[in-house]
Design a protein around this motif. Structure first.
Motif, short mmCIF file in Angstrom:
data_model
loop_
_atom_site.label_atom_id
_atom_site.label_comp_id
_atom_site.label_asym_id
_atom_site.label_seq_id
_atom_site.Cartn_x
_atom_site.Cartn_y
_atom_site.Cartn_z
N LEU A 149 0.83 -1.20 0.00
CA LEU A 149 0.00 0.00 0.00
C LEU A 149 0.86 1.25 0.00
O LEU A 149 0.64 2.18 -0.79
CB LEU A 149 -0.93 0.00 1.22
N ARG A 150 1.88 1.28 0.86
CA ARG A 150 2.76 2.46 0.92
C ARG A 150 3.47 2.69 -0.41
O ARG A 150 3.59 3.82 -0.88
CB ARG A 150 3.78 2.30 2.05
N GLU A 151 3.96 1.60 -1.03
CA GLU A 151 4.68 1.76 -2.29
C GLU A 151 3.75 2.23 -3.41
O GLU A 151 4.10 3.10 -4.20
CB GLU A 151 5.37 0.46 -2.68
N LEU A 152 2.54 1.68 -3.47
CA LEU A 152 1.59 2.06 -4.53
C LEU A 152 1.11 3.50 -4.40
O LEU A 152 0.77 4.13 -5.40
CB LEU A 152 0.38 1.12 -4.52
N LEU A 153 1.07 4.00 -3.15
CA LEU A 153 0.52 5.35 -2.94
C LEU A 153 1.58 6.40 -2.62
O LEU A 153 1.26 7.57 -2.44
CB LEU A 153 -0.51 5.32 -1.81
N GLY A 154 2.86 5.99 -2.54
CA GLY A 154 3.91 6.95 -2.24
C GLY A 154 3.83 7.46 -0.80
O GLY A 154 4.10 8.63 -0.55
N LEU A 155 3.47 6.56 0.12
CA LEU A 155 3.30 6.94 1.53
C LEU A 155 4.54 6.59 2.34
O LEU A 155 5.32 5.72 1.95
CB LEU A 155 2.08 6.23 2.12
N GLU A 156 4.69 7.23 3.49
CA GLU A 156 5.80 6.97 4.38
C GLU A 156 5.32 6.17 5.59
O GLU A 156 4.14 6.22 5.94
CB GLU A 156 6.40 8.29 4.87
N ALA A 157 6.26 5.48 6.21
CA ALA A 157 5.98 4.80 7.47
C ALA A 157 6.88 5.40 8.55
O ALA A 157 8.06 5.65 8.32
CB ALA A 157 6.24 3.31 7.34
N VAL A 158 6.30 5.63 9.71
CA VAL A 158 7.05 6.11 10.86
C VAL A 158 6.84 5.09 11.97
O VAL A 158 5.72 4.93 12.47
CB VAL A 158 6.56 7.51 11.31
N ASN A 159 7.91 4.36 12.31
CA ASN A 159 7.84 3.31 13.33
C ASN A 159 6.71 2.31 13.06
O ASN A 159 5.98 1.93 13.97
CB ASN A 159 7.70 3.92 14.73
N GLY A 160 6.56 1.95 11.80
CA GLY A 160 5.54 0.97 11.43
C GLY A 160 4.15 1.53 11.23
O GLY A 160 3.21 0.79 10.95
N VAL A 161 3.99 2.84 11.36
CA VAL A 161 2.69 3.50 11.19
C VAL A 161 2.67 4.14 9.81
O VAL A 161 3.52 4.97 9.48
CB VAL A 161 2.46 4.57 12.29
N THR A 162 1.69 3.76 8.99
CA THR A 162 1.55 4.36 7.67
C THR A 162 0.92 5.73 7.81
O THR A 162 -0.16 5.87 8.40
CB THR A 162 0.69 3.48 6.75
N VAL A 163 1.57 6.75 7.26
CA VAL A 163 1.11 8.13 7.37
C VAL A 163 0.52 8.55 6.02
O VAL A 163 1.22 8.62 5.02
CB VAL A 163 2.26 9.06 7.79
N LYS B 29 -0.78 11.43 3.87
CA LYS B 29 -0.69 12.89 3.80
C LYS B 29 -1.41 13.37 2.55
O LYS B 29 -1.36 12.71 1.50
CB LYS B 29 0.77 13.35 3.76
N ALA B 30 -2.03 14.52 2.65
CA ALA B 30 -2.78 15.08 1.52
C ALA B 30 -1.87 15.39 0.34
O ALA B 30 -2.32 15.38 -0.81
CB ALA B 30 -3.53 16.34 1.96
N ASP B 31 -0.60 15.65 0.60
CA ASP B 31 0.31 16.00 -0.49
C ASP B 31 1.17 14.82 -0.96
O ASP B 31 2.12 15.00 -1.72
CB ASP B 31 1.19 17.18 -0.11
N ALA B 32 0.85 13.60 -0.52
CA ALA B 32 1.59 12.42 -0.98
C ALA B 32 1.37 12.23 -2.49
O ALA B 32 0.27 12.46 -3.00
CB ALA B 32 1.13 11.17 -0.23
N LYS B 33 2.41 11.84 -3.18
CA LYS B 33 2.34 11.65 -4.63
C LYS B 33 2.50 10.17 -4.96
O LYS B 33 3.58 9.60 -4.74
CB LYS B 33 3.43 12.44 -5.34
N ALA B 34 1.47 9.56 -5.46
CA ALA B 34 1.56 8.17 -5.88
C ALA B 34 2.48 8.07 -7.09
O ALA B 34 2.40 8.90 -8.00
CB ALA B 34 0.17 7.63 -6.24
N PRO B 35 3.34 7.07 -7.14
CA PRO B 35 4.23 6.91 -8.28
C PRO B 35 3.49 6.23 -9.44
O PRO B 35 2.46 5.57 -9.23
CB PRO B 35 5.33 5.99 -7.75
N TYR B 36 4.01 6.38 -10.62
CA TYR B 36 3.49 5.61 -11.76
C TYR B 36 3.94 4.17 -11.61
O TYR B 36 5.08 3.90 -11.21
CB TYR B 36 3.99 6.18 -13.09
N VAL B 37 3.04 3.25 -11.92
CA VAL B 37 3.33 1.82 -11.86
C VAL B 37 2.76 1.13 -13.09
O VAL B 37 1.89 1.67 -13.78
CB VAL B 37 2.74 1.16 -10.59
#
Length: 188
Positions: free
Chosen positions: A79-93, A95-103
């Motif tokens: 999910l994080r990779e598909l949506l360009g999201l970050e994880a902080v200590n195992g918590v997926t964050v 963010k409104a400005d996250a940029k999903a990568p092309y796949v």
């Protein structure tokens, strides 16, 4: 004669790392999730020009391709990779400005005669999936994850989708078709 499609399996994805007029490069192909259902819809617009009171010319423009998949669930790392999201200590964050990568997304449709249709959608971005949970009751009610993505043509060659049919005797690349998203060889 082609037989009816009776199933789907082996959904994979790869990050698109470069797409320009000079070429296309993808990352490593990875499993996405077990698949329950997958569908695509290609937007098209057709127009006909009339002259001398008859149809004179016609043309069709192909637009975006929408993908909808239903999976039992999705691993957090995928999910994080598909949506360009970050994880902080195992918590997926989220963010409104996250940029999903092309796949690119590949999958196999199976037919009643054991032949297969191998497909790649070549350049798209996923949307954040919705959540749907309910309390346990008398019986089991499975909840699934619905994933939606929009695909567009690659810049390098304008291709947006490829497919190969194992019933086609000219298709000899089945063993390696899902090693990487299809990129046509460049003529010398």
């Amino acid at each position: 004669m082609a037989k009816s499609v009776t199933g789907v399996h082996k959904v994979v994805y790869a990050l698109l790392t470069e797409d320009s007029k000079t070429g296309t490069v993808y990352g490593t192909v990875k499993p996405l999730a077990p698949i329950i259902q997958i569908s695509t819809e290609i937007a098209t617009a057709s127009e006909t020009q009339y002259a001398d009171n008859v149809a004179y010319d016609t043309d069709t423009q192909i637009g975006e391709t929408t993908l909808n998949m239903e999976v039992p669930g999705l691993d957090s790392a995928v999910l994080r990779e598909l949506l360009g999201l970050e994880a902080v200590n195992g918590v997926t964050v989220f963010k409104a400005d996250a940029k999903a990568p092309y796949v690119a997304v590949g999958y196999i449709g199976t037919r009643s005669d054991d032949t297969e249709i191998c497909k790649w959608l070549l350049k798209g971005k996923f949307n954040v999936p919705s959540d749907d949970y309910s309390s346990k009751a008398d019986g089991v009610e499975y909840k699934t994850t619905s994933l939606d993505a929009t695909f567009i043509p690659r810049e390098s060659d304008k291709a947006f989708k490829v497919e190969a049919d194992t019933a086609d005797e000219d298709f000899v690349g089945y063993a390696t078709f899902f090693n990487a998203p299809f990129v046509a060889p460049v003529a010398p």
